[in-house]
Enzyme design. Structure first.
Site, mmCIF file in Angstrom:
data_model
loop_
_atom_site.group_PDB
_atom_site.id
_atom_site.type_symbol
_atom_site.label_atom_id
_atom_site.label_comp_id
_atom_site.label_asym_id
_atom_site.label_seq_id
_atom_site.Cartn_x
_atom_site.Cartn_y
_atom_site.Cartn_z
ATOM 1 N N LEU A 166 0.748 -1.266 -0.107
ATOM 2 C CA LEU A 166 0.088 0.313 0.097
ATOM 3 C C LEU A 166 0.866 1.220 0.095
ATOM 4 O O LEU A 166 0.870 2.220 0.762
ATOM 5 C CB LEU A 166 -0.954 -0.091 1.365
ATOM 6 C CG LEU A 166 -2.032 1.055 1.026
ATOM 7 C CD1 LEU A 166 -3.028 0.416 0.051
ATOM 8 C CD2 LEU A 166 -2.839 1.078 2.407
ATOM 9 N N GLY A 167 1.672 1.281 -0.992
ATOM 10 C CA GLY A 167 2.473 2.425 -1.209
ATOM 11 C C GLY A 167 1.637 3.389 -2.222
ATOM 12 O O GLY A 167 0.468 3.366 -2.069
ATOM 13 N N ILE A 169 1.257 3.735 -5.428
ATOM 14 C CA ILE A 169 0.371 3.134 -6.398
ATOM 15 C C ILE A 169 -0.690 2.506 -5.763
ATOM 16 O O ILE A 169 -2.040 2.493 -6.232
ATOM 17 C CB ILE A 169 1.111 2.264 -7.163
ATOM 18 C CG1 ILE A 169 2.180 3.068 -8.038
ATOM 19 C CG2 ILE A 169 0.423 1.447 -8.171
ATOM 20 C CD1 ILE A 169 3.443 2.117 -8.631
ATOM 21 N N SER A 188 1.238 -5.376 3.781
ATOM 22 C CA SER A 188 2.200 -4.795 3.813
ATOM 23 C C SER A 188 3.455 -5.058 4.788
ATOM 24 O O SER A 188 2.964 -5.711 5.542
ATOM 25 C CB SER A 188 2.067 -3.261 3.444
ATOM 26 O OG SER A 188 1.837 -2.637 4.716
ATOM 27 N N ARG A 189 4.443 -4.647 4.598
ATOM 28 C CA ARG A 189 5.386 -5.030 5.877
ATOM 29 C C ARG A 189 4.932 -4.721 7.253
ATOM 30 O O ARG A 189 4.931 -4.929 8.196
ATOM 31 C CB ARG A 189 6.757 -4.679 5.374
ATOM 32 C CG ARG A 189 7.495 -5.213 4.758
ATOM 33 C CD ARG A 189 8.898 -4.543 4.270
ATOM 34 N NE ARG A 189 8.534 -3.345 3.519
ATOM 35 C CZ ARG A 189 9.462 -2.492 3.106
ATOM 36 N NH1 ARG A 189 10.882 -2.470 3.267
ATOM 37 N NH2 ARG A 189 9.113 -1.404 2.392
ATOM 38 N N VAL A 244 0.599 -5.324 -11.690
ATOM 39 C CA VAL A 244 1.009 -4.040 -12.350
ATOM 40 C C VAL A 244 2.467 -3.643 -11.606
ATOM 41 O O VAL A 244 3.058 -2.613 -11.574
ATOM 42 C CB VAL A 244 0.178 -2.909 -12.238
ATOM 43 C CG1 VAL A 244 -1.041 -2.983 -13.185
ATOM 44 C CG2 VAL A 244 -0.185 -2.662 -10.832
ATOM 45 N N ARG A 246 5.910 -6.401 -10.586
ATOM 46 C CA ARG A 246 6.965 -6.888 -11.268
ATOM 47 C C ARG A 246 6.831 -8.277 -11.333
ATOM 48 O O ARG A 246 5.969 -8.842 -10.408
ATOM 49 C CB ARG A 246 8.302 -6.824 -10.204
ATOM 50 C CG ARG A 246 8.959 -5.363 -10.410
ATOM 51 C CD ARG A 246 9.642 -5.003 -11.740
ATOM 52 N NE ARG A 246 10.364 -3.882 -11.736
ATOM 53 C CZ ARG A 246 9.734 -2.645 -11.984
ATOM 54 N NH1 ARG A 246 8.438 -2.556 -12.298
ATOM 55 N NH2 ARG A 246 10.532 -1.465 -12.088
ATOM 56 N N GLU A 275 9.934 -11.282 -18.636
ATOM 57 C CA GLU A 275 9.493 -10.775 -19.930
ATOM 58 C C GLU A 275 10.659 -10.361 -20.957
ATOM 59 O O GLU A 275 11.657 -10.119 -20.314
ATOM 60 C CB GLU A 275 8.613 -9.538 -19.333
ATOM 61 C CG GLU A 275 9.231 -8.516 -18.788
ATOM 62 C CD GLU A 275 8.548 -7.485 -17.820
ATOM 63 O OE1 GLU A 275 7.180 -7.829 -17.511
ATOM 64 O OE2 GLU A 275 8.995 -6.338 -17.909
ATOM 65 N N HIS A 293 4.154 -4.580 -20.004
ATOM 66 C CA HIS A 293 4.925 -3.754 -19.140
ATOM 67 C C HIS A 293 4.831 -2.188 -19.631
ATOM 68 O O HIS A 293 5.725 -1.705 -19.788
ATOM 69 C CB HIS A 293 6.335 -4.216 -19.065
ATOM 70 C CG HIS A 293 7.011 -3.649 -17.695
ATOM 71 N ND1 HIS A 293 8.102 -4.115 -16.959
ATOM 72 C CD2 HIS A 293 6.623 -2.558 -16.987
ATOM 73 C CE1 HIS A 293 8.040 -3.725 -15.907
ATOM 74 N NE2 HIS A 293 7.305 -2.592 -15.654
ATOM 75 N N PHE A 294 3.706 -1.810 -19.797
ATOM 76 C CA PHE A 294 3.516 -0.511 -20.602
ATOM 77 C C PHE A 294 2.702 0.437 -19.478
ATOM 78 O O PHE A 294 2.156 1.619 -19.982
ATOM 79 C CB PHE A 294 2.691 -0.379 -21.852
ATOM 80 C CG PHE A 294 1.458 -0.841 -22.080
ATOM 81 C CD1 PHE A 294 0.691 -1.301 -20.881
ATOM 82 C CD2 PHE A 294 0.918 -0.217 -22.977
ATOM 83 C CE1 PHE A 294 -0.452 -1.465 -21.360
ATOM 84 C CE2 PHE A 294 -0.554 -0.402 -23.449
ATOM 85 C CZ PHE A 294 -1.370 -0.948 -22.252
ATOM 86 N N ALA A 295 2.657 0.197 -18.264
ATOM 87 C CA ALA A 295 1.567 1.087 -17.200
ATOM 88 C C ALA A 295 2.197 2.548 -17.213
ATOM 89 O O ALA A 295 1.215 3.208 -16.963
ATOM 90 C CB ALA A 295 1.688 0.479 -15.940
#
Lengths: 329, 329
Positions: A166-167, A169, A188-189, A244, A246, A275, A293-295
């Site tokens: 939950l950064g 993005i 998340s951590r 979205v 890696r 990829e 990989h075009f976000a």
């Protein structure tokens, strides 16, 4: 430093970022003396030894294999690495720290575009838009009408969405999907004090409580293959996964098996492990929507990226604080 | 009324709604004596004369051509029409009013699904998801990598979105796109006191102030071909149009010309004029995403639709108020 103040400062470009394949390349060339190893017949290390011994700044694209000691050893004057990417898994940040090299990165400039694509892939998978477009354009709708020939899709509203990471993005994704009346929780951590969404420290537990998993975390030792067979099993055969972030965050061999066997309901993947290789088993699956990989590949993000890279370089060369530091010098 | 209280009440189904082609058909059959003219060799009017002279309730699907005097004349006992659709352009509501026939409709149950599809089509068009999926699945990504071979897409965030028709669906679209930081404005017959979005009474004026037009209005005499050549010109060559309402709201011949000539940037169309016929000129255009009028084709909406149709019929037969009246008896 014997840099001539009247000549433009020198910048080595590694990667190179995709922006160097657009009209922005000329704008970079106008502002800096850009070293372009990809245009040289020399192997990279020899190029660096020959041309970059006094170069103080590097721009590094997300496609550059790995910027670690082996490369840094040949850039003895380097003071800053400006990454064009958000994820820094391709840069040895610890090694940069040891050498006193500052690192700037794309920070949050791409977050809205990445979140938009995550939501777009999610709606596409649930509502079968890509398959529907083919159904119409191939003439089947016209020939058969829709009756009985088209499978029902899945509603998005009110679904339980688990966000992994939950950064910036992840928070943009959460904000968007709240407006679709989805129920957000996250893994998340650490628990975030700034949000009230339910928190799970364990990805398997989050998956068990979710209809949809959206991966928005960085790739690092903790997140490599975070999405295991167990997590996919917990998500279940009605579950959908969107990536979205890696490719290597998912154990892709397991994901392919789950998709082939109908043990999860679908996937939207902007990234893959290894990829651009695409596992042939998923090529025919309509419930898998793939993008290259075009976000961040929008006109607007490329403009923002150009401005941020130039801003960081200008700041570095004028001894000002970096605009988007990941690591201070 | 000499209806036998022990036998299930009789319902004539016209259309029939797509839900009668799913497992819900059996559930309807369990609750009502369903007359199914589409299974009879008789022409419809003859079927009605033979079987439906005492039938008090009709269910009418959105695909039924037109429920007007010609049909109603052969249903002399009719007291209610339950439409499975939101748009009632296929029912002569005025004629029902004159005859004292109540009309129930789908009201707002489909609004979230329609709004979700509108947003999905919009992201798909702007971010080229359908084209990207084909790019990856056809092996081009693997063969060429993305560099230089894929056009940049368009960012959604902060775009100016003009909504044509701010009813239940339009408001659901607005709510969603606000979360993408879009700037919402709208056109409708009357200004809505419940919202603070900028209002335009004229579609051309709205288009001139918008990057994106989303059509969410009903089809009626005022909205037939509302989107003229002039409106498309005002939207401009960077503009995108999304239609989840009815095909005939757009002057489709003009739309096709604008798309062919690159005079607007793209379109996402769940509905067409004269569907399922698809204009051949747009079949090859990657900036046009088409779906087969399936905005409400989700498992969840079909369940909700079944429950609402049954609820309206139960209410009618027990002399209770309809659950979702469009027109009271």
């Amino acid at each position: 430093m014997d840099e001539d103040v009247h000549s433009p400062p020198e910048v080595i470009v590694l990667g190179p970022p995709d922006i160097f394949r657009t009209e922005y390349e000329k704008l970079f060339d106008d502002k800096f003396r850009i070293l372009k190893p990809w245009q040289s017949p020399l192997p990279l290390q020899q190029f660096l030894q020959t041309h970059a011994q006094k170069t103080r700044a590097a721009v590094c694209g997300g496609s550059f294999k790995y910027l670690g000691s082996e490369i840094l050893d040949h850039l003895p004057s380097l003071g800053v690495v400006v990454s064009s990417a958000v994820g820094l898994d391709h840069i040895d940040v610890q090694e940069c720290r040891c050498r006193g090299i500052a690192v700037a990165y794309a920070s949050t400039i791409f977050s809205p575009d990445v979140a938009d694509l995550a939501v777009g892939l999610l709606i596409d998978v649930l509502r079968r838009i890509t398959a529907a477009n083919r159904f119409v354009k191939s003439g089947i709708w016209q020939a058969k009408s829709i009756e009985g020939s088209y499978p029902l899709a899945t509603k998005l509203s009110h679904k339980r969405v688990g966000i992994v990471g939950l950064g910036s993005i992840g928070q943009e994704v959460a904000k968007r999907l709240e407006a679709f009346d989805c129920k957000i929780s996250y893994q998340s951590r650490n628990m975030k004090s700034s949000v009230s969404y339910p928190f799970y420290s364990d990805a398997r537990e989050l998956a068990a409580k979710s209809d949809i998993l959206i991966l928005c975390c960085a790739l690092n030792d903790q997140t490599y293959h975070l999405i295991t067979k167990d997590v996919l099993e917990a998500l279940g055969n009605q579950g959908v996964i969107i990536n979205v972030a890696r490719g290597a965050i998912i154990d892709q061999k397991e994901l392919v098996r789950f998709l082939q066997g109908g043990r999860i309901a679908g996937a939207g993947l902007d990234v893959l492990e290894n990829e651009p290789h695409v596992p042939p088993e998923i090529l025919e699956l309509d419930n898998v929507v793939l993008s290259p990989h075009f976000a961040v590949y929008t006109e607007e993000s490329f403009r923002d990226s150009y401005e941020l890279i130039v801003g960081n370089l200008d700041a570095f060369f004028s001894n000002q604080p970096l605009l988007s530091p990941f690591l201070m010098q």
